[in-house]
Write an enzyme that holds these catalytic residues in place. Sequence first.
Site, mmCIF file in Angstrom:
data_model
loop_
_atom_site.group_PDB
_atom_site.id
_atom_site.type_symbol
_atom_site.label_atom_id
_atom_site.label_comp_id
_atom_site.label_asym_id
_atom_site.label_seq_id
_atom_site.Cartn_x
_atom_site.Cartn_y
_atom_site.Cartn_z
ATOM 1 N N SER A 319 21.796 23.010 -84.147
ATOM 2 C CA SER A 319 21.073 22.869 -82.753
ATOM 3 C C SER A 319 20.358 23.753 -82.376
ATOM 4 C CB SER A 319 22.244 22.037 -81.872
ATOM 5 O OG SER A 319 21.792 21.980 -80.541
ATOM 6 N N ASP A 320 19.203 23.874 -81.654
ATOM 7 C CA ASP A 320 18.733 24.722 -81.015
ATOM 8 C C ASP A 320 19.228 25.218 -79.732
ATOM 9 O OD1 ASP A 320 16.675 26.751 -80.456
ATOM 10 O OD2 ASP A 320 15.613 25.233 -79.006
ATOM 11 N N LYS A 321 19.384 26.132 -79.103
ATOM 12 C CA LYS A 321 20.187 26.276 -77.880
ATOM 13 C C LYS A 321 19.481 26.148 -76.583
ATOM 14 C CE LYS A 321 20.679 30.530 -76.114
ATOM 15 N NZ LYS A 321 20.293 30.319 -74.756
#
Length: 834
Positions: A319-321
């Site tokens: 997951s990208d932040k």
Amino acid sequence: MNPANSTLDAKAVAAMSADALLQSLGSTAGGLTQAEAAQRLAQGGPNSLPEQHVSLLMRLLRYFWGPIPWMIEVAALLSALVRHWPDFIIIALLLLFNAGIGFWQEFKASSALDALKKQLALKCRVKRDGQWTQIDTAQLVPGDVVRVRLGDILPADLKLISGDYLSVDQSALTGESLPVSRKLGEVVYSGSIAKQGEMVGVVYATGVNTYLGKTAQLVQKAGAVSHFQKAVLNIGDYLIYVSLGLVAILVLVELQRGLPWIDLLQFALILTVASIPVAMPAVLSVTMALGALALSKEKAIVSRLESIEELAAVDVLCSDKTGTLTQNKLTLGEPLLLAAPDAATLNLHAALASQPDNGDAIDLAVYAAQPVPSATPAGFTAAGFTPFDPVGKRSEGRWTNAQGAPLAATKGAPQVILDLCKLDDATRNKATAWIDAQAAKGLRTLGVASKTGDGVWQLDGLLSLFDPPRSDSRQTIADARSHGLAVKMVTGDNVAIAREIGGQLGIGTQIVAAGDVFDADKQQPGVSLADQIDAADGFAQVFPEHKYGIVKALQDAGHRVAMTGDGVNDAPALKQADVGIAVSGATDAARAAAALILTAPGLSTIVKAVEEARRIFERMNSYAIYRITETIRIMVFVVAAMLAYNFYPITAVMIILLAFFNDVPIMTIAYDRTAVDPQPVRWDMRRVITVSTVLGLIGVGETLLLLWFAHDVMKLDMGSIQTFIFLKLAVSGHLTLFVARSRKAFWKKPWPSPALLWSAILTKALATLFVVFPLGLIAPISWSAVGLIWVYCVFWAFVEDQAKLAVYRHFDRSTPRHLSFLHLLKQRTFKPGQ
């Protein structure tokens, strides 16, 4: 250089003067004429990423090409040659039905994505013929002069040639959560968002030549082979080989017995077509398309149907932040109070040094902290404002308070504000230590000072700024883990802030710098790249090639990987991942690369998508077992019966009717109720084929036994025997599906859906009525014979079910079903840094 196909490097452009660049592009500060722009557009193409478009006709024709369609087409041709027109019509309808269903579902999915893309069309302001006008960004060409201001998405790569200052959000390109400052002579990239200021720039690169476009080249190289396609091919190949082998035996024996070769060849081919998975692509496509429709109601658009099956097997979620796990919206943290008596006063002075209408992320965060956000705080009258600039690194507001006294407030870079105030050593040291402590956590800090009249500046205090997690992120991560998914955070921010966020969300604090992982000189001796990536909870300071490499390494280690993202920098990894997920607000590049596109904020849809994918997988798995079982049941039985009794146990027309009675209603399996597996599920072909073979051979045995009873005990004529066997195969078909659709006893929950149950009842009722009232097409049988067949089939359904349960118990004992890389990972003791 042809201006229409500009390939200037960003560094070279930044080093050139504005006049030199305009000259090289054949343009002026007044922009291009419409005629020049049209000529360049024709030569260089539109300012957009290239897409492959396949015509509707070619999409349709693909469904008539391949091993299964070829066999159906040959069967139809042979039927026409021997003038068996009813057979020809039925076979042709079967072929058209299969192609039509697959084409329609693909068309609906692509239409949904095209409609979404149309909603994302962007406009920009460009100077043409000396006049400012608004056009589609796709019409921009190198040499165009454009104006960008607050809120604009930069339409191309630009060199800024006039104006004072521009603040741009490059998080879609770099993953950085804070805006960067750009001034005269510097370059800005397509896809960035103007957050503050207004400037004019000249376009030096468009389309694939932009920074965005060059990143997209990685996307073109990326792409994982669909495991769904592999599974379908494996099942199809297995059934075709079995069918052809048995048909070859049948043809050789019957030719020696003197049967006419053309009739035998036609019967053998029709038997093969009825036995191989003619409708399997259509059934599986409908199943996935209905799943895609269910996901669309949850605000998720599926751009590639196969990705639904892939999602069922995913065991790692990267997951990208920024903007995905977090809000991509700055918020004030705990302050350090110095001269200010309380936090409210400190925040008020920070607001007096801000402007809420300029769109600056920091100013918006400051005003959001006010009890009553307002452009003019109560009791104050504005007297002047100096905006933030990259040189002075502070903004200043001048006001008159309720008592009529002048008050000035400033905020900005901490060191600048400290130097502005007359501080004693103790206060400076205290402030500096606090700033360093916040920096260690990855937090940005602001200094706030104020003065009354002509007095000296006093340091009110220091503010910390952070990008807070989304309210649903922690629960989503917990839900994902409960579904057997390991969650890894991937961000362009520094390690300290990534660890802070990872700890808050329950991801973990074993966050490593991506550069260290992929740097051969910094890799830990004796530990492979895959092991390091497996053991980490997340990665910080990530570049696009790192994201792609992380996904690829996880796949090489045997994982199925889902990757979420919203920016251009995520696109290569989204394309390479087994399931790329573009979150709400993602860029065009990210959406084009993704298999699943979320149109509503939050990640909770991902967990719902995983659940739906696993339901769909169970339906496809059930159908695969059923279809292989039926192939073995029909093929082996017919060949064995012909060898033993030397006559056709069923006719060619009966075989084709069986295909309709069993395959057409089986489309309702797409609506079936299924349990949600708590762990990732994958195609286990050994299990599928073993279960199918056992059920199929039992079916062969029970049908041969009934044939013996009808022929040797009841002494029926050939026509009645064929009708007897036809009804038996028709009734047992859906009973076998009920057995195959669950790993538990078939009478236990989850029970069949109404659509599946009633389709079975209606088609079997039609088959029963047909054998009693055959309209002269076949020999009729009595109601007592019908009752005997029904009781016989129901009895054997229970026998088959017990055999199925025994096979599953054997597999569960020999190979734990949910043994996965995720569980092996949890047993490891290795951690980064050891």
